[in-house]
Design an enzyme around this catalytic site. Structure first.
Site, PDB file in Angstrom:
ATOM      1  N   SER A 130     -51.354 -30.517 -29.570  1.00 33.77           N
ATOM      2  CA  SER A 130     -50.993 -30.460 -28.155  1.00 33.77           C
ATOM      3  C   SER A 130     -49.492 -30.268 -27.989  1.00 33.77           C
ATOM      4  O   SER A 130     -48.690 -30.725 -28.820  1.00 33.77           O
ATOM      5  CB  SER A 130     -51.418 -31.760 -27.462  1.00 33.77           C
ATOM      6  OG  SER A 130     -50.867 -31.860 -26.175  1.00 33.77           O
ATOM      7  N   TYR A 155     -51.213 -40.711 -26.050  1.00 37.98           N
ATOM      8  CA  TYR A 155     -51.900 -39.446 -26.343  1.00 37.98           C
ATOM      9  C   TYR A 155     -51.052 -38.585 -27.269  1.00 37.98           C
ATOM     10  O   TYR A 155     -51.541 -38.081 -28.290  1.00 37.98           O
ATOM     11  CB  TYR A 155     -52.191 -38.695 -25.050  1.00 37.98           C
ATOM     12  CG  TYR A 155     -52.681 -37.282 -25.265  1.00 37.98           C
ATOM     13  CD1 TYR A 155     -53.934 -37.041 -25.815  1.00 37.98           C
ATOM     14  CD2 TYR A 155     -51.880 -36.182 -24.947  1.00 37.98           C
ATOM     15  CE1 TYR A 155     -54.390 -35.747 -26.039  1.00 37.98           C
ATOM     16  CE2 TYR A 155     -52.330 -34.886 -25.160  1.00 37.98           C
ATOM     17  CZ  TYR A 155     -53.576 -34.676 -25.707  1.00 37.98           C
ATOM     18  OH  TYR A 155     -54.021 -33.397 -25.935  1.00 37.98           O
TER      19      TYR A 155
END
Length: 323
Positions: A130, A155
């Site tokens: 990501s 995250y």
């Protein structure tokens, strides 16, 4: 030969599966169909894929099973590629449920690595990382050579941990891998927790949508079909066994979030009611992908502009039951 795709019911996973099936590949999908967002959306994606006789689905949690037990030895020998998209998503959600991110994004990732290293004919493991791994970096655009040791959320930390585990498995076992750092993927059949989806719903319902403060609030929006194209181009170009690659997959053209709202108004044919609030601490102000590395490796560049992509999304969204 077979391609194993984890997170097959997810946004990116389902679109990649669809393209693979259109190309005549045999696809084995793995997904637990969790309820982080509307499971109807996931089930519809799977229903579309299941219309092909070349698609098989195994509904399991990757972090809670021994994946080797799911496949007979002859099935394992058929797997030549793994596309690992299964993950717990959501930067802000990681503030509320951090353990979920460790379970899926860390334990789940190492489960895939353990399974992959035992496959006799595996040529390439491509996994989803990501843009969030760039964390609190200020220098733009984000480059794969940048330091990524200042995550801005659990995250982001979980995705960076997965990259480090992959590097370890490449070093120990020569497992050929590429991690793809995706930048704000959007389009039809997308995730309802994403800003563009929530904005569209608010506009269509006549509700007030929230924009966050910041003159430079912008994202490197990347259309889903461009992302699927990037994934498959990279899958076809495995690295040598002594190299783990990390590649940005972005549009290389950040657009302001306010411009996103303008495009949604244009394509949905309605005006937005907007409230401006302070930006959450977990959200970065701007994302911007350098894509020189993936272009040099695979000849990939995005083709769909934000205007065209939001037009396609708006057409799908207006006809969907998710308004």
């Amino acid at each position: 030969m077979s391609i194993l795709v984890t997170g097959a019911a997810g946004f990116i996973g389902a679109r990649v599966c669809q393209v693979l099936l259109e190309q005549g590949a045999h696809v084995i999908g793995v997904d637990n169909l969790n309820n982080y967002y509307n499971t109807d959306l996931k089930k519809e994606r799977i229903s579309t894929l299941s219309s092909s006789r070349y698609f098989d689905l195994k509904e399991v949690d990757i972090e809670s099973v021994d994946l080797s037990d799911l496949f007979k030895l002859e099935e394992q020998r058929e797997i030549t590629g793994i596309l690992h998209f299964a993950a717990q998503a959501g930067v802000r959600h990681s503030l509320d449920a951090p353990i979920d991110f460790i379970n899926t994004n860390v334990k789940g990732h190492i489960a895939i690595l353990e399974f992959a290293r035992k496959l006799a004919n595996l040529k390439h493991l491509v996994y989803a990382s990501s843009s969030s791994v760039y964390g609190r970096n200020a220098a733009l655009p984000f480059r794969e050579s940048d330091r990524v040791d200042r995550p801005g959320s659990v995250y982001a930390a979980s995705k960076r941990a997965a990259e480090l585990m992959s590097d370890c498995y490449q070093h120990l076992y020569g497992l050929p891998q590429t991690g793809l750092r995706f930048f704000t993927v959007y389009g039809p059949w997308g995730r309802p927790d994403m800003a563009y989806f929530k904005f569209a719903r608010a506009i269509m319902r006549g509700e007030t949508l929230t924009l966050y403060e910041g003159r430079e609030l912008a994202r490197d929006f990347t259309y889903i079909d461009d992302v699927a194209d990037a994934v498959l181009k990279v899958l076809a170009a495995p690295p040598s066994s002594d190299q783990q690659r990390l590649l940005n997959v972005g549009n290389n053209s950040p657009e302001s979030v306010s411009y996103l709202v303008t495009l949604l108004e244009k394509h949905l044919g309605r005006n937005a009611s907007v409230s401006v609030m302070p930006r959450p601490v977990a959200d970065v102000e701007t994302t911007w992908a350098s894509i020189d590395a993936i272009e040099n490796l695979a000849g990939w560049r995005p083709r769909i502009t934000l205007d065209e992509g939001i037009g396609r999304f708006s057409e799908w969204f207006s006809r969907s039951k998710y308004v």
